[in-house]
Design an enzyme around this catalytic site. Structure first.
Site, short mmCIF file in Angstrom:
data_model
loop_
_atom_site.label_atom_id
_atom_site.label_comp_id
_atom_site.label_asym_id
_atom_site.label_seq_id
_atom_site.Cartn_x
_atom_site.Cartn_y
_atom_site.Cartn_z
N LYS A 45 -11.04 10.71 1.92
CA LYS A 45 -9.63 10.80 1.46
C LYS A 45 -10.18 11.40 -0.03
CE LYS A 45 -6.37 7.74 2.74
NZ LYS A 45 -5.61 6.53 3.03
N ASP A 50 3.62 -2.60 2.64
CA ASP A 50 3.02 -2.97 1.51
C ASP A 50 2.81 -4.27 1.15
OD1 ASP A 50 1.79 -0.39 2.30
OD2 ASP A 50 2.49 0.79 0.14
N HIS A 100 -4.13 1.05 1.48
CA HIS A 100 -3.81 1.45 2.59
C HIS A 100 -5.65 1.75 3.61
CE1 HIS A 100 -0.38 3.04 1.93
NE2 HIS A 100 0.04 1.55 2.42
N TYR A 132 -3.01 14.73 -0.62
CA TYR A 132 -4.45 13.93 -0.55
C TYR A 132 -5.05 15.25 0.56
CZ TYR A 132 -1.42 10.35 -1.02
OH TYR A 132 -1.35 8.37 -1.16
#
Length: 176
Positions: free
Chosen positions: A72, A168, A62, A132
């Site tokens: 991130k 995905d 992603h 995250y």
């Protein structure tokens, strides 16, 4: 904390340095001063967690399109994962290169992922939780991804995939 270069421009493996005593240990996982000393982002207005119940679950790859690209800081809170990043920045010396890292509750390592990278992971155990810290607010219209098995990148995943979302699985192949 120890900051170790990953081999991809701007991405860092951040390792904790636990202070142990009879109770267990204490370790810093984030410090603005230390991150700033490496020229890294220190503002993370969004924090998220993912939970995966089955070993070999794959999430990714992603990223957010500009102008919503995000940094991130990823850490595994329970279990273990094989965390993979791909440098998608056309002007980068490590463009289209990928690296994988084992992040686990046991090793406490974190992965600092700059803007312009795709990110995904495969669970190496059951009952995994991943935390995250994210530098930008999520913008659904900017969400994008790559196929985990895209031949352009040739990522070596440690396990056969047991679970993956339709989204995905259906990202287009860019290396075909």
């Amino acid at each position: 904390m120890r900051f170790e270069a990953t081999g991809l421009d701007g991405a860092w493996l951040v390792k904790i340095e636990p202070a142990h005593d009879e109770r267990g240990f204490f370790a810093r996982t984030f410090c603005e001063d230390e991150f700033r000393a490496y020229g890294l982002v220190t503002r993370f207005p969004q924090h998220s967690i993912s939970s995966s119940s089955r070993k070999a679950t794959l999430r990714g790859m992603h990223f957010q399109n500009e102008p919503h690209a995000e940094v991130k800081l990823v850490r595994c809170l329970n279990g273990s994962i094989w965390d993979v990043i791909i440098d998608l920045r056309a002007n980068s010396p490590t463009f289209r290169q990928w690296r994988g890292f084992e992040l686990s509750a046991e090793n406490g390592s974190q992965l600092y992922i700059p803007k312009g990278f795709a990110h995904g992971f495969q669970t190496l155990s059951d009952n995994v939780q991943v935390n995250y810290l994210i530098s930008e607010f999520y913008e659904p219209s900017a969400a994008n991804g790559l196929r985990y098995d895209d031949p352009m990148f040739g990522i070596s995943w440690p396990l056969a995939v047991s679970t993956i979302s339709d989204k995905d699985l259906n990202w287009p192949l860019r290396g075909a």
